[in-house]
Write a protein that holds these residues in place. Structure first.
Motif, PDB file in Angstrom:
ATOM      1  N   GLY A   1     -21.666  84.132  63.965  1.00  7.57           N
ATOM      2  CA  GLY A   1     -22.929  83.811  63.313  1.00  7.57           C
ATOM      3  C   GLY A   1     -22.795  82.408  62.768  1.00  7.57           C
ATOM      4  O   GLY A   1     -21.964  81.629  63.221  1.00  7.57           O
TER       5      GLY A   1
ATOM      6  N   THR B   1     -25.237  80.476  56.284  1.00 11.50           N
ATOM      7  CA  THR B   1     -26.606  80.174  55.863  1.00 11.50           C
ATOM      8  C   THR B   1     -26.668  79.764  54.397  1.00 11.50           C
ATOM      9  O   THR B   1     -27.666  79.233  53.945  1.00 11.50           O
ATOM     10  CB  THR B   1     -27.531  81.395  56.043  1.00 11.50           C
ATOM     11  OG1 THR B   1     -26.968  82.485  55.333  1.00 11.50           O
ATOM     12  CG2 THR B   1     -27.696  81.749  57.501  1.00 11.50           C
ATOM     13  N   GLU B   2     -25.586  80.046  53.674  1.00 14.32           N
ATOM     14  CA  GLU B   2     -25.643  79.737  52.238  1.00 14.32           C
ATOM     15  C   GLU B   2     -24.224  79.567  51.725  1.00 14.32           C
ATOM     16  O   GLU B   2     -23.314  80.298  52.131  1.00 14.32           O
ATOM     17  CB  GLU B   2     -26.316  80.915  51.521  1.00 14.32           C
ATOM     18  CG  GLU B   2     -26.476  80.741  50.030  1.00 14.32           C
ATOM     19  CD  GLU B   2     -26.992  82.017  49.372  1.00 14.32           C
ATOM     20  OE1 GLU B   2     -26.722  82.188  48.175  1.00 14.32           O
ATOM     21  OE2 GLU B   2     -27.640  82.842  50.046  1.00 14.32           O
TER      22      GLU B   2
ATOM     23  N   ARG C   1     -22.789  83.124  52.509  1.00 16.50           N
ATOM     24  CA  ARG C   1     -23.379  84.161  53.350  1.00 16.50           C
ATOM     25  C   ARG C   1     -23.402  83.674  54.789  1.00 16.50           C
ATOM     26  O   ARG C   1     -23.579  82.492  55.057  1.00 16.50           O
ATOM     27  CB  ARG C   1     -24.815  84.473  52.935  1.00 16.50           C
ATOM     28  CG  ARG C   1     -24.909  85.259  51.658  1.00 16.50           C
ATOM     29  CD  ARG C   1     -26.295  85.882  51.480  1.00 16.50           C
ATOM     30  NE  ARG C   1     -26.688  86.167  50.120  1.00 16.50           N
ATOM     31  CZ  ARG C   1     -25.933  86.713  49.176  1.00 16.50           C
ATOM     32  NH1 ARG C   1     -24.717  87.013  49.417  1.00 16.50           N
ATOM     33  NH2 ARG C   1     -26.385  86.948  47.972  1.00 16.50           N
TER      34      ARG C   1
ATOM     35  N   GLU D   1     -25.252  84.500  58.541  1.00 18.13           N
ATOM     36  CA  GLU D   1     -26.250  85.254  59.293  1.00 18.13           C
ATOM     37  C   GLU D   1     -25.619  85.579  60.635  1.00 18.13           C
ATOM     38  O   GLU D   1     -25.204  84.686  61.373  1.00 18.13           O
ATOM     39  CB  GLU D   1     -27.544  84.464  59.497  1.00 18.13           C
ATOM     40  CG  GLU D   1     -28.597  85.319  60.188  1.00 18.13           C
ATOM     41  CD  GLU D   1     -29.949  84.611  60.344  1.00 18.13           C
ATOM     42  OE1 GLU D   1     -30.729  85.055  61.194  1.00 18.13           O
ATOM     43  OE2 GLU D   1     -30.197  83.622  59.625  1.00 18.13           O
ATOM     44  N   SER D   2     -25.517  86.890  60.944  1.00 15.84           N
ATOM     45  CA  SER D   2     -24.865  87.300  62.182  1.00 15.84           C
ATOM     46  C   SER D   2     -25.778  87.010  63.368  1.00 15.84           C
ATOM     47  O   SER D   2     -26.971  86.762  63.202  1.00 15.84           O
ATOM     48  CB  SER D   2     -24.537  88.796  62.129  1.00 15.84           C
ATOM     49  OG  SER D   2     -25.738  89.535  62.130  1.00 15.84           O
TER      50      SER D   2
ATOM     51  N   ARG E   1     -28.350  89.868  60.884  1.00 20.38           N
ATOM     52  CA  ARG E   1     -28.022  90.474  59.588  1.00 20.38           C
ATOM     53  C   ARG E   1     -27.307  89.459  58.712  1.00 20.38           C
ATOM     54  O   ARG E   1     -26.736  88.496  59.214  1.00 20.38           O
ATOM     55  CB  ARG E   1     -27.137  91.716  59.798  1.00 20.38           C
ATOM     56  CG  ARG E   1     -27.914  92.820  60.496  1.00 20.38           C
ATOM     57  CD  ARG E   1     -27.059  94.028  60.826  1.00 20.38           C
ATOM     58  NE  ARG E   1     -25.865  93.641  61.549  1.00 20.38           N
ATOM     59  CZ  ARG E   1     -24.625  93.864  61.127  1.00 20.38           C
ATOM     60  NH1 ARG E   1     -24.401  94.479  59.987  1.00 20.38           N
ATOM     61  NH2 ARG E   1     -23.595  93.483  61.849  1.00 20.38           N
ATOM     62  N   TRP E   2     -27.346  89.681  57.408  1.00 24.08           N
ATOM     63  CA  TRP E   2     -26.704  88.769  56.466  1.00 24.08           C
ATOM     64  C   TRP E   2     -25.448  89.421  55.924  1.00 24.08           C
ATOM     65  O   TRP E   2     -25.476  90.573  55.519  1.00 24.08           O
ATOM     66  CB  TRP E   2     -27.658  88.440  55.309  1.00 24.08           C
ATOM     67  CG  TRP E   2     -28.793  87.568  55.738  1.00 24.08           C
ATOM     68  CD1 TRP E   2     -29.656  87.804  56.767  1.00 24.08           C
ATOM     69  CD2 TRP E   2     -29.171  86.325  55.175  1.00 24.08           C
ATOM     70  NE1 TRP E   2     -30.553  86.769  56.877  1.00 24.08           N
ATOM     71  CE2 TRP E   2     -30.287  85.849  55.900  1.00 24.08           C
ATOM     72  CE3 TRP E   2     -28.690  85.556  54.122  1.00 24.08           C
ATOM     73  CZ2 TRP E   2     -30.919  84.653  55.615  1.00 24.08           C
ATOM     74  CZ3 TRP E   2     -29.321  84.366  53.826  1.00 24.08           C
ATOM     75  CH2 TRP E   2     -30.426  83.916  54.574  1.00 24.08           C
TER      76      TRP E   2
ATOM     77  N   TYR F   1     -22.082  88.816  53.293  1.00 22.60           N
ATOM     78  CA  TYR F   1     -21.435  88.058  52.219  1.00 22.60           C
ATOM     79  C   TYR F   1     -19.991  87.772  52.631  1.00 22.60           C
ATOM     80  O   TYR F   1     -19.359  88.571  53.307  1.00 22.60           O
ATOM     81  CB  TYR F   1     -21.479  88.927  50.956  1.00 22.60           C
ATOM     82  CG  TYR F   1     -20.585  88.473  49.844  1.00 22.60           C
ATOM     83  CD1 TYR F   1     -21.042  87.584  48.874  1.00 22.60           C
ATOM     84  CD2 TYR F   1     -19.278  88.946  49.746  1.00 22.60           C
ATOM     85  CE1 TYR F   1     -20.206  87.167  47.838  1.00 22.60           C
ATOM     86  CE2 TYR F   1     -18.437  88.532  48.728  1.00 22.60           C
ATOM     87  CZ  TYR F   1     -18.912  87.641  47.780  1.00 22.60           C
ATOM     88  OH  TYR F   1     -18.086  87.225  46.772  1.00 22.60           O
TER      89      TYR F   1
ATOM     90  N   GLU G   1     -23.737  74.494  55.467  1.00 18.72           N
ATOM     91  CA  GLU G   1     -24.679  75.453  56.024  1.00 18.72           C
ATOM     92  C   GLU G   1     -24.951  75.093  57.478  1.00 18.72           C
ATOM     93  O   GLU G   1     -25.046  73.910  57.823  1.00 18.72           O
ATOM     94  CB  GLU G   1     -25.967  75.471  55.201  1.00 18.72           C
ATOM     95  CG  GLU G   1     -25.729  76.069  53.823  1.00 18.72           C
ATOM     96  CD  GLU G   1     -26.932  75.980  52.902  1.00 18.72           C
ATOM     97  OE1 GLU G   1     -28.030  75.687  53.389  1.00 18.72           O
ATOM     98  OE2 GLU G   1     -26.741  76.196  51.692  1.00 18.72           O
TER      99      GLU G   1
ATOM    100  N   HIS H   1     -19.433  93.274  54.671  1.00 20.12           N
ATOM    101  CA  HIS H   1     -19.161  91.887  54.342  1.00 20.12           C
ATOM    102  C   HIS H   1     -18.241  91.314  55.417  1.00 20.12           C
ATOM    103  O   HIS H   1     -17.672  92.062  56.214  1.00 20.12           O
ATOM    104  CB  HIS H   1     -18.532  91.743  52.946  1.00 20.12           C
ATOM    105  CG  HIS H   1     -17.193  92.402  52.839  1.00 20.12           C
ATOM    106  ND1 HIS H   1     -17.048  93.704  52.447  1.00 20.12           N
ATOM    107  CD2 HIS H   1     -15.948  91.945  53.110  1.00 20.12           C
ATOM    108  CE1 HIS H   1     -15.760  94.028  52.463  1.00 20.12           C
ATOM    109  NE2 HIS H   1     -15.070  92.989  52.870  1.00 20.12           N
TER     110      HIS H   1
END
Length: 192
Positions: free
Chosen positions: A123, A126-127, A136, A138-139, A143-144, A146, A162, A178
Motif C-alpha cells: 500500500g 497516507t498519514e 497509517r 492505505e492498503s 483499507r487503512w 495503523y 506520505e 495493524h
C-alpha cells in the motif's frame, strides 16, 4: 481429562434416538479439530436420519457448522452422493474429515497472509503523525492500517513521506488490524 480449549458444542439428533456412542464420537472429533485449530469459537453438529429410501434401509445426513473469528465453515455429507451413509458413524467420520480439510485450507490461507509467498501486501503511507511516532497505510484494497514507527524496517519514519509505497505484514491487534514489518518498496535489500 482437561481440555485446554473447550469448544461450545451443540449436537442435534433429528428423526433418530440420541445415541451416546455417536455423541461421544462427535465430541472426540470436535476435540481433535480443536487441537488442530485453536480458533474455533463454536460448533454445531446435526445428525439426521432420512426416510426417503425405505427399500435401501436407513440413511444419515451429518452437517458440521463451525464458527471461527471471521469465518463460518459448513461441512455436510449428503447420502445421495455416497450410499455408504447407511452407517451414522461413517457419515460423522466423513463430515469431520471434510471439515478438517476446510480448516486446513483456512490455516493455509491465514499462513499465506502472514508469509506472503504469492504476493506481499502493499500500500502506501497516507498519514504520518506530527511527532513521527506512528502513521497509517492505505492498503491496495482500500483499507487503512495503523503502524508504529518501531514497525519500520530499513528506514526511519522521519525520512519517509506520505505517498511512499510500502510492503507490510498485517497483524491483528486489540484495536483491530495493524501493519507490522513495514518497509518501503525497493528498500528491503538494505536489511543487514
Amino acid at each position: 481429562m482437561t481440555h485446554p480449549h473447550l469448544i461450545p458444542l451443540q449436537v442435534t439428533f433429528r428423526e433418530l434416538e440420541k445415541s451416546d456412542a455417536l455423541d461421544s464420537r462427535i465430541r472426540e472429533q470436535v476435540d481433535k479439530l480443536g487441537q488442530f485449530y485453536t480458533g474455533i469459537n463454536s460448533c454445531r453438529v446435526t445428525v439426521e436420519q432420512l426416510h426417503k429410501h425405505h427399500h435401501q434401509g436407513k440413511h444419515f445426513h451429518v452437517r458440521v457448522d463451525i464458527k471461527t473469528t471471521g469465518h463460518e465453515l459448513v461441512a455436510g455429507r449428503e447420502p445421495d452422493q455416497n450410499h455408504a451413509y447407511t452407517d451414522a458413524h461413517v457419515a460423522v467420520r466423513d463430515a469431520f474429515k471434510a471439515m478438517r480439510r476446510q480448516l486446513e485450507d483456512l490455516v493455509r490461507h491465514q499462513q499465506g497472509q502472514v508469509k506472503h509467498h504469492e504476493q506481499r501486501p502493499h500500500g502506501h503511507i497516507t498519514e504520518i503523525s506530527p511527532d513521527k511516532s506512528f502513521g497509517r497505510i492505505e492498503s491496495a484494497d482500500g483499507r487503512w492500517l495503523y503502524f508504529h514507527r518501531n514497525s519500520l524496517i530499513g528506514e526511519e519514519l522521519d525520512k519517509l513521506q506520505e505517498g511512499t509505497p510500502v510492503y507490510y505484514i498485517e497483524d491483528m491487534g486489540e484495536e483491530g488490524p495493524h501493519a507490522s514489518s513495514v518497509y518501503p518498496v525497493g528498500k528491503h535489500h538494505i536489511l543487514v
